[in-house]
Design a protein around this motif. Structure first.
Motif, PDB file in Angstrom:
ATOM      1  N   VAL A  92       1.165  -1.123  -0.189  1.00 33.06           N
ATOM      2  CA  VAL A  92      -0.223  -0.121   0.332  1.00 33.06           C
ATOM      3  C   VAL A  92       0.714   0.840  -0.262  1.00 33.06           C
ATOM      4  CG1 VAL A  92      -1.925   1.388   1.177  1.00 33.06           C
ATOM      5  CG2 VAL A  92      -2.055  -1.111   1.020  1.00 33.06           C
ATOM      6  N   VAL A  93       1.793   1.124   0.474  1.00 32.02           N
ATOM      7  CA  VAL A  93       2.608   2.553   0.862  1.00 32.02           C
ATOM      8  C   VAL A  93       3.670   3.051  -0.760  1.00 32.02           C
ATOM      9  CG1 VAL A  93       5.390   3.787   1.726  1.00 32.02           C
ATOM     10  CG2 VAL A  93       3.412   2.150   3.233  1.00 32.02           C
ATOM     11  N   LEU A  94       3.548   1.372  -1.429  1.00 34.66           N
ATOM     12  CA  LEU A  94       4.354   1.741  -2.856  1.00 34.66           C
ATOM     13  C   LEU A  94       3.370   2.339  -3.829  1.00 34.66           C
ATOM     14  CD1 LEU A  94       6.988   1.429  -4.355  1.00 34.66           C
ATOM     15  CD2 LEU A  94       5.921  -0.605  -5.336  1.00 34.66           C
ATOM     16  N   ALA A  95       2.068   1.926  -3.147  1.00 40.62           N
ATOM     17  CA  ALA A  95       0.851   2.277  -4.301  1.00 40.62           C
ATOM     18  C   ALA A  95       0.563   3.521  -4.147  1.00 40.62           C
ATOM     19  CB  ALA A  95      -0.134   1.446  -3.912  1.00 40.62           C
ATOM     20  N   VAL A  96       0.726   3.864  -2.870  1.00 39.03           N
ATOM     21  CA  VAL A  96       0.708   5.640  -2.779  1.00 39.03           C
ATOM     22  C   VAL A  96       1.606   6.239  -3.331  1.00 39.03           C
ATOM     23  CG1 VAL A  96       0.446   7.288  -0.718  1.00 39.03           C
ATOM     24  CG2 VAL A  96      -1.178   5.059  -0.475  1.00 39.03           C
ATOM     25  N   ALA A  97       2.723   5.790  -3.132  1.00 37.28           N
ATOM     26  CA  ALA A  97       3.962   6.442  -4.022  1.00 37.28           C
ATOM     27  C   ALA A  97       3.601   6.656  -5.396  1.00 37.28           C
ATOM     28  CB  ALA A  97       5.632   5.903  -3.508  1.00 37.28           C
ATOM     29  N   ILE A  98       3.490   5.596  -5.547  1.00 33.14           N
ATOM     30  CA  ILE A  98       3.386   5.648  -7.049  1.00 33.14           C
ATOM     31  C   ILE A  98       2.432   6.375  -7.811  1.00 33.14           C
ATOM     32  CG2 ILE A  98       2.668   3.934  -9.234  1.00 33.14           C
ATOM     33  CD1 ILE A  98       4.054   1.811  -7.916  1.00 33.14           C
ATOM     34  N   ALA A  99       0.991   6.350  -7.016  1.00 36.12           N
ATOM     35  CA  ALA A  99       0.085   7.406  -7.254  1.00 36.12           C
ATOM     36  C   ALA A  99       0.486   9.027  -7.220  1.00 36.12           C
ATOM     37  CB  ALA A  99      -0.956   6.696  -6.279  1.00 36.12           C
ATOM     38  N   GLY A 100       1.043   9.687  -6.166  1.00 36.15           N
ATOM     39  CA  GLY A 100       1.560  10.071  -5.841  1.00 36.15           C
ATOM     40  C   GLY A 100       2.713  10.425  -7.221  1.00 36.15           C
ATOM     41  N   GLY A 101       3.221   9.938  -7.286  1.00 36.98           N
ATOM     42  CA  GLY A 101       4.228  10.449  -8.722  1.00 36.98           C
ATOM     43  C   GLY A 101       3.000  10.800  -9.560  1.00 36.98           C
ATOM     44  N   LEU A 102       2.391  10.060 -10.243  1.00 34.03           N
ATOM     45  CA  LEU A 102       1.404  10.317 -11.479  1.00 34.03           C
ATOM     46  C   LEU A 102       0.818  11.049 -11.367  1.00 34.03           C
ATOM     47  CD1 LEU A 102      -0.297   6.398 -11.583  1.00 34.03           C
ATOM     48  CD2 LEU A 102       1.510   7.925 -13.256  1.00 34.03           C
ATOM     49  N   GLY A 103       0.535  12.225 -10.054  1.00 40.87           N
ATOM     50  CA  GLY A 103      -0.193  13.121  -9.456  1.00 40.87           C
ATOM     51  C   GLY A 103       1.164  14.046  -9.738  1.00 40.87           C
ATOM     52  N   ALA A 104       1.581  14.191  -9.078  1.00 42.29           N
ATOM     53  CA  ALA A 104       2.730  15.065  -9.528  1.00 42.29           C
ATOM     54  C   ALA A 104       3.067  15.220 -11.308  1.00 42.29           C
ATOM     55  CB  ALA A 104       3.868  14.828  -8.665  1.00 42.29           C
ATOM     56  N   VAL A 105       2.995  14.498 -11.859  1.00 48.44           N
ATOM     57  CA  VAL A 105       3.442  14.017 -13.376  1.00 48.44           C
ATOM     58  C   VAL A 105       1.772  14.943 -14.047  1.00 48.44           C
ATOM     59  CG1 VAL A 105       3.177  13.243 -15.848  1.00 48.44           C
ATOM     60  CG2 VAL A 105       4.939  12.567 -13.802  1.00 48.44           C
ATOM     61  N   ALA A 106       0.428  13.959 -13.706  1.00 47.22           N
ATOM     62  CA  ALA A 106      -1.141  15.716 -14.380  1.00 47.22           C
ATOM     63  C   ALA A 106      -0.604  16.657 -14.031  1.00 47.22           C
ATOM     64  CB  ALA A 106      -1.668  14.610 -13.421  1.00 47.22           C
ATOM     65  N   ARG A 107      -0.297  17.249 -12.420  1.00 45.04           N
ATOM     66  CA  ARG A 107       0.560  18.963 -12.507  1.00 45.04           C
ATOM     67  C   ARG A 107       0.930  19.343 -12.998  1.00 45.04           C
ATOM     68  NH1 ARG A 107       2.539  18.545  -7.398  1.00 45.04           N
ATOM     69  NH2 ARG A 107       4.121  18.797  -7.815  1.00 45.04           N
TER      70      ARG A 107
END
Length: 137
Positions: A5-20
């Motif tokens: 879950v921690v890894l998934a949160v990190a990946i999702a955070g990276g994807l959100g930053a790229v979207a931004r």
């Protein structure tokens, strides 16, 4: 919380930053103004989506792991209130006081309204819980 879950949160955070990054770049290229339109759009849309996801998650019992992945991860990586604060200070230093005030205060009100709208719309999508049967005669 599991390591997965921690890894998934990190990946999702990276994807959100790229979207931004992509959205901000598109908006800056189409509207090259001193007002931080990209940051405003990002924070307002992110607040709306977080409100919507929260209402849907609570109404449909989305597991806490998924709420963390979507809310903390993706939306947390996507939104950027620290950049908004910096941009408001930068505008004030450049004596663009109206733009600084709009950035600092206006964005907060818009984001709060967007989050409320997302919560409300998400709540409409959730079937209301029927009232408990009465036990009194």
């Amino acid at each position: 919380m599991t390591p997965l879950v921690v890894l998934a949160v990190a990946i999702a955070g990276g994807l959100g930053a790229v979207a931004r990054l992509v959205l901000d770049g598109v908006l800056r290229s189409r509207a090259p103004v001193s007002f931080p339109l990209g940051t405003t759009a990002i924070n307002v849309t992110g607040s709306f989506v977080l409100g919507l996801v929260t209402a849907l998650a609570l109404g449909h019992g989305l597991p806490p792991e998924w709420r963390a992945i979507l809310g903390t991860g993706f939306i947390g990586g996507y939104t950027t209130f620290s950049t908004a604060s910096y941009e408001a200070v930068r505008l004030a230093q450049q004596r663009q006081y109206r733009a600084a005030l709009l950035t600092g205060v206006g964005m907060m009100f818009l984001a709060l309204g967007a989050a409320g709208l997302g919560l409300w719309l998400g709540g409409l999508a959730v079937a209301p819980t029927p009232p408990a049967p009465s036990t009194t005669l």
